[in-house]
Design a protein around this motif. Structure first.
Motif, mmCIF file in Angstrom:
data_model
loop_
_atom_site.group_PDB
_atom_site.id
_atom_site.type_symbol
_atom_site.label_atom_id
_atom_site.label_comp_id
_atom_site.label_asym_id
_atom_site.label_seq_id
_atom_site.Cartn_x
_atom_site.Cartn_y
_atom_site.Cartn_z
ATOM 1 N N MET A 39 0.961 -1.235 -0.044
ATOM 2 C CA MET A 39 -0.077 0.032 -0.085
ATOM 3 C C MET A 39 0.901 1.230 0.092
ATOM 4 O O MET A 39 0.404 2.387 -0.536
ATOM 5 C CB MET A 39 -0.928 0.063 1.124
ATOM 6 N N PRO A 86 0.066 -3.444 -5.278
ATOM 7 C CA PRO A 86 -0.654 -3.778 -4.168
ATOM 8 C C PRO A 86 -1.503 -5.154 -4.623
ATOM 9 O O PRO A 86 -1.315 -6.254 -3.744
ATOM 10 C CB PRO A 86 -1.263 -2.921 -3.461
ATOM 11 N N HIS A 87 -2.278 -4.795 -5.637
ATOM 12 C CA HIS A 87 -3.036 -6.128 -5.895
ATOM 13 C C HIS A 87 -2.321 -7.379 -6.439
ATOM 14 O O HIS A 87 -2.758 -8.541 -6.289
ATOM 15 C CB HIS A 87 -4.355 -5.840 -6.865
ATOM 16 N N VAL A 98 -0.704 -8.920 -3.081
ATOM 17 C CA VAL A 98 -1.706 -9.803 -2.256
ATOM 18 C C VAL A 98 -1.763 -10.841 -2.902
ATOM 19 O O VAL A 98 -2.418 -12.035 -2.301
ATOM 20 C CB VAL A 98 -2.985 -8.875 -1.956
ATOM 21 N N ARG A 151 -11.540 -0.326 6.820
ATOM 22 C CA ARG A 151 -11.647 -0.181 5.347
ATOM 23 C C ARG A 151 -12.688 -1.169 4.585
ATOM 24 O O ARG A 151 -12.181 -1.646 3.885
ATOM 25 C CB ARG A 151 -10.418 -0.159 4.733
ATOM 26 N N PHE A 168 -15.965 -2.038 2.890
ATOM 27 C CA PHE A 168 -16.887 -1.333 1.739
ATOM 28 C C PHE A 168 -18.139 -0.801 2.020
ATOM 29 O O PHE A 168 -18.888 -1.620 2.395
ATOM 30 C CB PHE A 168 -16.849 -2.323 0.566
ATOM 31 N N THR A 221 -15.941 -10.267 -1.585
ATOM 32 C CA THR A 221 -14.883 -9.572 -2.256
ATOM 33 C C THR A 221 -13.806 -9.987 -1.773
ATOM 34 O O THR A 221 -12.539 -9.703 -2.523
ATOM 35 C CB THR A 221 -15.141 -7.972 -2.086
ATOM 36 N N GLY A 222 -13.195 -10.330 -0.312
ATOM 37 C CA GLY A 222 -12.512 -10.976 0.065
ATOM 38 C C GLY A 222 -11.712 -12.081 -0.598
ATOM 39 O O GLY A 222 -10.501 -12.347 -0.982
ATOM 40 N N PHE A 234 -11.872 -12.130 -3.963
ATOM 41 C CA PHE A 234 -11.953 -12.036 -5.333
ATOM 42 C C PHE A 234 -11.074 -12.723 -6.097
ATOM 43 O O PHE A 234 -11.667 -13.358 -7.217
ATOM 44 C CB PHE A 234 -11.754 -10.470 -5.300
ATOM 45 N N LEU A 235 -9.940 -13.183 -5.684
ATOM 46 C CA LEU A 235 -8.826 -13.909 -6.627
ATOM 47 C C LEU A 235 -9.149 -15.387 -6.636
ATOM 48 O O LEU A 235 -8.369 -16.063 -7.410
ATOM 49 C CB LEU A 235 -7.638 -13.525 -6.154
ATOM 50 N N ALA A 264 -15.783 -5.994 -8.397
ATOM 51 C CA ALA A 264 -14.659 -5.050 -8.202
ATOM 52 C C ALA A 264 -14.650 -3.697 -8.586
ATOM 53 O O ALA A 264 -14.289 -2.856 -7.678
ATOM 54 C CB ALA A 264 -13.846 -5.732 -9.227
ATOM 55 N N GLN A 280 -8.340 1.640 -2.112
ATOM 56 C CA GLN A 280 -7.021 1.048 -1.586
ATOM 57 C C GLN A 280 -7.505 -0.111 -0.815
ATOM 58 O O GLN A 280 -6.617 -1.237 -0.980
ATOM 59 C CB GLN A 280 -6.616 1.893 -0.215
ATOM 60 N N ALA A 281 -8.500 -0.376 -0.189
ATOM 61 C CA ALA A 281 -9.058 -1.343 0.535
ATOM 62 C C ALA A 281 -9.260 -2.524 -0.674
ATOM 63 O O ALA A 281 -9.024 -3.746 -0.691
ATOM 64 C CB ALA A 281 -10.271 -1.361 1.265
ATOM 65 N N ALA A 282 -9.772 -1.960 -1.725
ATOM 66 C CA ALA A 282 -10.019 -2.950 -2.987
ATOM 67 C C ALA A 282 -8.577 -3.579 -3.636
ATOM 68 O O ALA A 282 -8.772 -4.893 -3.642
ATOM 69 C CB ALA A 282 -10.570 -2.197 -3.984
ATOM 70 N N ALA A 283 -7.643 -2.698 -3.329
ATOM 71 C CA ALA A 283 -6.292 -3.429 -4.125
ATOM 72 C C ALA A 283 -5.804 -4.554 -3.126
ATOM 73 O O ALA A 283 -5.460 -5.427 -3.492
ATOM 74 C CB ALA A 283 -5.367 -2.151 -3.983
ATOM 75 N N LEU A 284 -6.275 -4.308 -1.913
ATOM 76 C CA LEU A 284 -5.879 -5.288 -0.525
ATOM 77 C C LEU A 284 -6.792 -6.366 -1.065
ATOM 78 O O LEU A 284 -6.134 -7.702 -0.488
ATOM 79 C CB LEU A 284 -6.178 -4.701 0.769
ATOM 80 N N GLN A 285 -7.585 -6.494 -1.573
ATOM 81 C CA GLN A 285 -8.675 -7.899 -1.866
ATOM 82 C C GLN A 285 -7.922 -8.427 -3.296
ATOM 83 O O GLN A 285 -8.462 -9.473 -3.900
ATOM 84 C CB GLN A 285 -10.035 -7.431 -2.280
ATOM 85 N N GLY A 286 -7.063 -7.825 -3.980
ATOM 86 C CA GLY A 286 -6.505 -8.266 -5.189
ATOM 87 C C GLY A 286 -6.765 -7.593 -6.373
ATOM 88 O O GLY A 286 -6.759 -8.119 -7.553
ATOM 89 N N ILE A 287 -7.892 -6.570 -6.038
ATOM 90 C CA ILE A 287 -8.297 -5.890 -7.392
ATOM 91 C C ILE A 287 -7.575 -4.877 -7.615
ATOM 92 O O ILE A 287 -6.978 -4.068 -7.011
ATOM 93 C CB ILE A 287 -9.819 -5.372 -6.820
ATOM 94 N N SER A 288 -7.419 -4.613 -9.059
ATOM 95 C CA SER A 288 -6.421 -3.842 -9.683
ATOM 96 C C SER A 288 -7.316 -2.370 -10.031
ATOM 97 O O SER A 288 -8.298 -2.462 -10.570
ATOM 98 C CB SER A 288 -5.891 -4.300 -10.938
#
Ligand SMILES: Nc1ncnc2c1ncn2[C@@H]1O[C@H](COP(=O)(O)OP(=O)(O)OP(=O)(O)O)[C@@H](O)[C@H]1O
Ligand SMILES: Nc1ncnc2c1ncn2[C@@H]1O[C@H](COP(=O)(O)OP(=O)(O)OP(=O)(O)O)[C@@H](O)[C@H]1O
Ligand SMILES: [Mg+2]
Ligand SMILES: [Mg+2]
Lengths: 396, 319, 255, 235, 289
Positions: free
Chosen positions: D51, D71-72, D75, D87, D89, D100-101, D103-104, E167, E176-184
């Motif tokens: 971050m 960052p994406h 992680v 943080r 949503f 969403t957690g 997501f990948l 996403a 930022q929080a979205a990026a932490l979930q792996g979302i670009s």
């Protein structure tokens, strides 16, 4: 060659109104080339080429005032051509103070307060009476009409004039004129409304081509079959394409193509109309419209007056221009007129062509006389102008 | 002390400024003076954190009011200018009732709609005999000329009108500046940065937003009136979204954290657009270059022009 | 002792959820009163209703016998009841001093005409003195001109209280003032609160730090699922079986 | 070595927040970072998950260098971060936040399984699965943030003050969760004000002060260290 | 009278369709990027000019040109994302100014490249579906209606039923929080800008033969779009669609029965009334303001 004479061109060149200025500047530049090639303007002290200095007033009175000041005091122009309309009142004090000669395309700018403003070309909207008059004589079976127009300084005086002309011709209005805002893009509802009473005539007033095209297209698609009349029909060939030759057959308007053979008539004063048209069409394909030639026509008039006076000084030119109360208008000899409507005889009014679409092509039907009509029906015009608050002393 | 010297120099510079300019630049200077006031009032508006898109319409309310009062009722022009400001403030007060039910983006668009309705009423044929329809009002009486011994004011001349309006605008700016630097101004900031906490501290945020809106509109109305009596004509298009967009960009490109930022933005951008670009002769391309200037300046100076000034001046008190 | 704040049958519903359900308790003047309960019990919501941020569905809140529930927040504040927020809520872009000055808003009402003509010199000076005094009290004097948003977490929480205290309130509501503070800071902050109390200010506090709550409060109300669960002094609460069951647990990691 | 920071420095503008910091996390280890307010704990975690960009130094995850990556992408290697301030949503429902957690993740069945698992641990979340996350209470949001991190099935979990704002019972629950997931082989980096709990759970600890590492060692040793006891344990 | 009403209904459906196509893109861009894209009307205009360049001037088949318009304007959106909004992320006011600058550039390019006059675009289809003599729907308008229905359904499906939709919403709320979930976040920004712009471009391309194409045509479109997304509630796609329908009906009906200027006043007043009654729009939530 002698010192060039500078002419100011003060009109919108950018922004939404640019279509009213830019093509005129193009036309003027062609005009200047042709005149300069012939040796320029012949004054007492020799021949002078003509040069245009443009200032983009963005259709804003404040910028127009700045532009007028610049053209007069810094560029030292001898004459300023304007589109007129909204920006004119901003320039008015400058005109009064400096005595500079101005021209406008819109006679509704005229008032007795300003003696150096002339409207020597487009006598909008007075000329439209000729079209209605022609229609009444040639298509007596048409009895009812409706009008629509954008709600602005071109639309309103024009509505008043059409109302007078229709009344003079004994054609009845089915409803009061329909106004739309200048930002309208979808004309289906307006057309639905226009057609709702089955009128014999639909009058598009002085709608801009941006509106005329979609309106005609809608009329066609919603199945209208009556008569259409409009002040202008710029790029009518495109409308024909978008609708059909049959649909557009017989539409009446007021602005001829300059390759029309009738334009070669001796009574027409615009110099070498066909040649000018050809040249313009070559350089700016598909851009020909009313403004393309109107500024150039004013320049013809100005040049004659300057040569007659032997001087380019504004006061001399104006005097020569108004001399005898007559002048050579583009469409024929005309008189300086307008006292009753504008408070001053500074509009050059004479004949105006009535144009009709025949087989997809604009053809001049006749040159109708505006003063003649006015002599008979002037009171009607004044009545409607008053109603729409368009008389010079009502225009706040 | 340093400030006094600076102000004295500025005053002298303003007196001689018109003499350094060409005729048309003097005209631009006059309009610039009004616009400085407009953009400064806009800043007051935005202090509370609400960005309005109706600001120039309220300026127009001042212009229409002053024009009508002086023309139709023969009110002495200096009075009608003040009346223009008052009526603009009053209209803002009325509008604040519906508008401050919204905030943020909703307020932005809500204020635009409210302004647009006013503008459409000016345009509307139903009120044509009052407001003059799309053509607006012309023949607005000029400021009455007068002379003070050594100098006679002829308000047709831009230089004269510039002196007059510079004084009026300076007084207005001084008032606005004092408001911003006062506890009232601090409360505006507080409402902007954290309205719930401000409320918890006993601040009636709606009242303060209304106050900012009313003050800003009132002074904008004066700017509008000054404009009306100079050009002698106004119409609804003089106060449309395009004009608003210019005010918006002046304010943001100038910078949003200082009093002088928006003014700087207004002066610099106007000079670039009206003088430099015109002189360079970019007829039709002028908007293109102006657009480029906007983009480049915001990309390279995201904190606005004021950021550059701050770099070269020592910071007195951390803000 | 007199009751200063009285919560009577306070109820609020969000859609189908009754977040606070006929809650009753009262706070004595000049005490520190704790409000505890499991997450989602309705503590913050209760604060929100007391301070005027929410309007209760039914029931009422009385401050010195006067009904304040349903009043807008700024009017409640003017009655002498101010609050802090669960998250660090500050004027992040303003300086520490300016934050405290906003806190003095109610005491030295700014007047726009006085401000323009410069008649408010005395009020400005007094407001500034009050602000500085409060900041000194909370140990923020060295940071007067720093941007509030740049302060460390602990200082931010202190500043939040300073802003509230600057308005000379009679009752302060503190929502989790100790979160993010280490034990040392917590102890320091507790000391300050005791001093506020001895100055006559009534404090109502929500907190999950049991060490702080037990050490500080004169009386504790414990709620669960929006309802009153227990009330008493710290030792009663600590040993209350229902409280242990619903809230304290085995207290393996708390003192 | 699972995660390693080598001489990492991080700046906020001109201000140095971390100065030449080195941290190691072994596979399956719980590491804690303690320190007073503003010491740079949060900053360290942010640097780990990308971050914040590092100014100098290197970060390695499973032998791969990850500093400078977006960052994406970082992680995606298997790092989950429970950020400071939760943080979540705000406009999404509880369940959408949890999903969403993941997501990948492509393993649908396993995702459903983990979702049920999170709901079992925090019944409150199940009860409120359709509630807009923003309207949840402070503590409920904290649970949600932890649950969301668990949903990504990470290799390592970075937790920034997970016990903040939670009732004592739930704090215990969190401790149990950390122990359990650690038993499943997950590594954890734990930042806590509640140093008692942190040192009890962790096997190795670092002490930060103004961006500098001042002390490190096995957690049991630090628990007995005099300065640590005084400054961070409040004893 | 019945016929008259039926025709008015058809007019309203068409108006709603193209307004919705444009407004939905504006909502999406605002939702995900957090900036008010003032240049949205000019993206619509650009779509029109693609038709001018390809279909009117180069005789590319209409539907090929429409697809090209969609892609080209989508790419303009990508350009804006990359060159303007990405460097200015977290600074919505700066983004606003940048979009205003972009608007001016697009207008000037159109004016210089194609002239200030309206463009000639040959008719796509002369066909008119006649329900009765006075109730008619030109096929060219039907295309717009069909496109709106299809594209809005697709978008709805994409946003609500696919991972990317999530996403998009997640990174709109907290990048930022979205990026932490792996979302670009860059990717979601690109997707949003592409779709948002492409829909405006599509609306432009499809309506180009029906309206007057000029460099300044975007102006009135953006005003309408503002009104619609506010009435619908910022950030709500469903809201934008519903509001488009309401607005179109009000505009059409008032124009038909009174006049066009009054219709504008009515449309804006309607919006103010909605906002006074529900300050966050029909489908909006308080915190997204
Ligand atoms: N606006 C709302 N809409 C729906 N539910 C809400 C709303 N606000 C609060 N709630 C619910 O009401 C309950 C009480 O919330 P509250 O914030 O008062 O809890 P709390 O006691 O402060 O908890 P914590 O200790 O976790 O902060 C929670 O379950 C929360 O989800
Ligand atoms: N966004 C920021 N901009 C500028 N400085 C910052 C920012 N965030 C943190 N800092 C500063 O960096 C330093 C380290 O902050 P950090 O948040 O990492 O501390 P911490 O150890 O997590 O503290 P806490 O226990 O209060 O959460 C502090 O001095 C803080 O003021
Ligand atoms: Mg709470
Ligand atoms: Mg931290």
């Amino acid at each position: 060659a002698e010192e060039p004479i500078k002419i100011g061109f003060l009109a919108p060149l950018t922004g939404a109104t640019a279509a009213w200025g830019k093509p005129g500047l193009d036309g003027c530049r062609i005009w200047a080339e042709r005149i300069n090639a012939e040796g320029g303007v012949k004054l007492a002290d020799g021949n002078h080429p003509v040069e245009f200095v443009a200032y983009d007033e963005e259709y804003d009175p404040a910028k127009a005032r700045t532009g007028a000041t610049k053209l007069i005091r810094e560029d030292e122009v001898k004459f300023i051509m304007m589109l007129g309309g909204d920006p004119w009142p901003g320039v008015e004090p400058v005109a009064d103070r400096t005595g500079m000669l101005f021209s406008t395309l819109l006679p509704s700018d005229l008032s007795p307060d300003t003696t150096t403003l002339v409207a020597p070309c487009e006598v909008h909207p007075a000329y439209i009476v000729t079209g209605v008059d022609w229609l009444a004589r040639n298509r007596p079976e048409l009895k009812t009409a409706v009008i629509c127009a954008q709600d602005d300084s071109l639309g309103l005086p024009s509505i008043a004039t059409y109302l007078a002309a229709f009344e003079a011709a004994g054609i009845e209005q089915l409803r009061r004129p329909l106004l739309f805002d200048a930002s309208t893009t979808d004309f289906a509802p307006i057309v639905t409304r226009l057609m709702s009473g089955n009128p014999d005539i639909i009058c598009l007033d002085t709608s801009y081509s941006d509106y005329v095209h979609p309106i005609c297209q809608q009329l066609y698609q919603q199945g209208y079959q009556g008569q259409i009349i409009s002040a202008t029909l710029d790029f009518y060939d495109q409308i024909v394409q978008k609708t059909s030759k049959e649909f557009m057959e017989g539409v009446i308007f007021q602005f001829p193509d300059f390759d029309d053979p009738a334009m070669n008539s001796d009574t027409v004063n615009f110099k070498d109309a066909n040649g000018f048209y050809e040249e313009y069409a070559k350089r700016f394909p598909n851009q020909w419209g009313a403004v393309s030639w109107e500024y150039a026509a004013i320049m013809d008039l100005w040049k004659d007056a300057a040569e007659k006076a032997g001087s380019a000084e504004p006061a001399d030119v104006l005097e020569a221009m108004l001399d005898g109360g007559t002048g050579k208008h583009a469409f024929g000899d005309a008189t300086w007129w307008g006292e009753e409507l504008f408070g001053i005889n500074h509009a050059l009014v004479g004949n105006w062509p009535v144009v009709m679409i025949e087989d997809g092509k604009a053809v001049i039907q006749e040159f109708g006389s505006i003063p003649d009509w006015y002599d008979q029906h002037g009171d009607l015009l004044i009545k409607h102008m008053k109603e729409y608050r368009q008389m010079w002393d009502q225009r706040s | 002390m340093r400030n006094l010297i600076f102000l004295a120099i500025l005053a002298v510079a303003l007196v001689f400024l018109p003499n350094l300019l060409s005729f048309s630049q003097r005209e631009i200077l006059v309009f610039l003076t009004f616009n400085v006031l407009v953009v400064a009032t806009y800043r007051v508006m935005t202090l509370t954190g609400e960005w309005s898109l109706g600001h120039v319409v309220l300026m127009g309310v001042g212009a229409y009011t002053s024009a009508l009062l002086s023309k139709d009722f023969g009110l002495w022009v200096p009075f009608s200018v003040i009346a223009g400001g008052l009526v603009a403030a009053l209209v803002a007060l009325v509008l604040s009732y519906p508008l401050f039910r919204m905030k943020g983006f909703y307020f932005l668009i809500g204020s635009f709609a409210a302004g647009e309705i006013i503008r459409l009423l000016w345009k509307w044929s139903g009120f044509r005999n009052v407001f003059g329809g799309t053509k607006g009002i012309k023949g607005i009486p000029a400021m009455p000329d007068f002379s003070v011994g050594f100098y006679s004011f002829d308000f047709f001349e831009p230089t004269s009108y510039f002196y007059l309006s510079v004084v009026v605008v300076a007084v207005c700016l001084l008032i606005l500046w004092r408001i911003e630097k006062s506890p009232v101004g601090l409360t505006f900031h507080a409402v902007h940065w954290q309205d719930t906490l401000a409320q918890a501290s006993g601040v009636n945020i709606r009242a303060y937003k209304t106050l900012a809106f009313v003050i800003a509109s009132g002074f904008a109305g004066i700017a509008g009136a000054l404009l009306a009596h100079y050009i002698g004509t106004i119409n609804p298009n003089s106060f449309d979204l395009d004009v608003m967009v210019f005010v918006l960009t002046w304010a943001i490109v100038g910078g949003t954290t200082t009093f002088y930022g928006p003014i700087l933005g207004c002066v610099v951008l106007t000079a670039l657009n009206e003088v430099v670009l015109r002189q360079l002769g970019f007829d039709q391309a002028r908007p293109l270059f102006y657009g480029l200037i906007l983009i480049l300046s915001i990309l390279f100076m995201p904190n606005g022009l004021e950021g550059i000034v701050q770099k070269f001046t020592p910071r007195k008190e951390a803000k | 002792m007199t009751t200063i704040l009285e919560i009577k049958d306070l109820t609020i519903r969000f859609g189908g959820l009754t977040a606070v359900d006929h809650l009753n308790f009262s706070v004595e003047e000049g005490t520190i009163h704790g409000l505890i309960g499991p997450n989602g019990a309705g503590k913050t919501t209760t604060f929100n209703m007391v301070s005027g941020f929410y309007t209760p569905t039914s029931g009422e809140v009385l401050l010195k016998g006067e009904r304040i529930s349903g009043m807008p927040m700024h009017l409640v504040a003017r009655k002498g009841l101010v609050r802090t927020f669960q998250h660090s809520t500050l004027f992040a872009e303003l300086s520490v001093l300016e934050n405290a000055l906003v806190g003095t808003h109610m005491v030295y009402k700014p007047n726009i005409f006085a401000a323009i003509f410069g008649f408010d010199g005395a009020a400005r000076k007094a407001a500034r003195e009050r602000a500085v005094e409060v900041l000194e009290f909370f140990g923020l004097a060295p940071h007067l001109h720093e941007r509030a948003g740049d302060l460390s977490h602990g200082h931010q929480r202190a500043l939040g209280m300073a802003v509230a205290y600057a308005s000379k309130p009679t009752v302060i509501l503190l929502d989790e003032p100790f979160t993010g503070m280490n034990p040392e800071e917590t102890r320091h902050m507790m000391e300050l609160m005791r001093r506020l109390k001895s100055g006559g200010t009534t404090i109502l506090i929500v907190e999950h730090d049991m060490q702080a709550i037990m050490g500080l409060c004169d009386r504790i109300t414990c709620m669960s699922f929006g309802k009153l669960l227990a009330e008493g002094n710290p030792s009663e609460i600590r040993n209350h079986p229902a409280v242990i069951e619903a809230y304290l647990g085995g207290a393996r990691h708390v003192a | 070595m699972l995660l390693e920071l080598r001489d990492v420095s991080v700046n906020y503008g001109p201000v140095a927040a971390l100065k030449n910091l080195s941290v190691k996390v072994e596979e399956g280890q719980i590491v804690t970072i303690i320190g007073s307010n503003g010491a740079g704990k949060t900053t360290t975690l942010r640097a780990m998950s990308g971050m914040l960009p590092v100014k100098s130094g290197e970060i390695h995850f499973e032998g791969k260098r990850v500093d400078g990556m977006a960052p994406h992408k970082i992680v995606a290697n298997g790092i989950a971060h429970v950020p400071e301030g939760r943080r979540i949503f705000p406009d999404m429902t509880v369940e959408e936040n949890l999903r969403t957690g993941a997501f990948l993740r492509k393993d649908k069945a396993a995702v459903e399984h983990d979702l049920r698992d999170v709901y079992n641990r925090f019944p409150r979340l199940l009860e409120r699965r359709r509630q807009r996350a923003q309207t949840m209470s402070g503590g409920e949001q904290q649970m949600l943030a932890i649950g969301r991190a668990l949903m990504s099935n990470p290799r390592i979990l970075l937790m920034d003050e997970p016990s903040m704002g939670l009732a004592p019972v739930i704090v215990e629950e969190i401790a149990v969760i950390i122990e359990e997931i650690n038993a499943r082989g997950l590594s954890v980096v734990l930042v806590e004000q509640n140093a008692v709990m942190a040192l009890e759970l962790a096997s190795y600890a670092y002490v930060l002060e103004s961006g500098n590492m001042v002390l490190e060692g096995p957690a049991v040793d630090l628990r007995d260290d005099e300065t640590v006891r005084k400054a961070y344990l409040g004893l | 009278m019945l016929e008259f009403l039926a025709q008015t209904g058809l007019n309203s459906i068409y108006a709603a369709s193209y307004i919705a196509l444009i407004a939905v893109g504006l909502v999406l861009i605002f939702g995900v990027m957090g900036v008010l894209n003032f240049a949205h009307g000019e993206l619509y205009m650009a779509g029109c000019y693609v038709i001018v360049a390809l279909y009117a001037k180069s005789f590319v088949p209409f539907f090929v040109a429409v697809v090209a318009g969609l892609i080209f304007v989508g790419c303009l959106g990508l350009l804006m994302e990359r060159a303007l909004f990405r460097p200015l992320r977290d600074n919505p006011l700066a983004g606003l100014v940048a979009s205003i600058g972009f608007l001016m550039i697009l207008q000037a390019i159109a004016a210089m490249g194609f002239g200030v006059r309206m463009e000639n675009i040959p008719v796509v289809s002369h066909k008119v579906i006649s329900f009765t003599d006075y109730v008619r729907l030109p096929v060219a308008r039907l295309y717009v209606i069909v496109a709106a229905v299809v594209m809005l359904t697709l978008l709805w499906f994409f946003l609500k039923r696919t991972k990317f939709g999530w996403a998009l919403r997640a990174s709109a709320q907290d990048p930022q929080a979205a990026a932490l979930q792996g979302i670009s976040v860059n990717l979601t920004a690109k997707i949003a800008m592409f779709i948002g712009a492409a829909y405006a471009g599509l609306a432009g391309a499809l309506t180009a033969p029906l309206v007057s194409v000029t460099p300044h045509m975007g102006h009135s479109v953006i005003v309408t779009a503002f009104v619609v997304i506010i009435v619908g509630g910022v950030g709500s796609l469903e809201g934008a669609v519903v509001a488009a329908v309401i607005y179109a009906v009000v505009q059409t009906v008032v124009t038909t029965f009174y006049d066009g200027v009054l219709a504008d006043i009515a449309g804006l007043s309607l919006m103010l009334i909605v906002l006074i009654v529900k300050p966050t729009g029909l489908f909006g939530s308080a915190n997204r303001a």
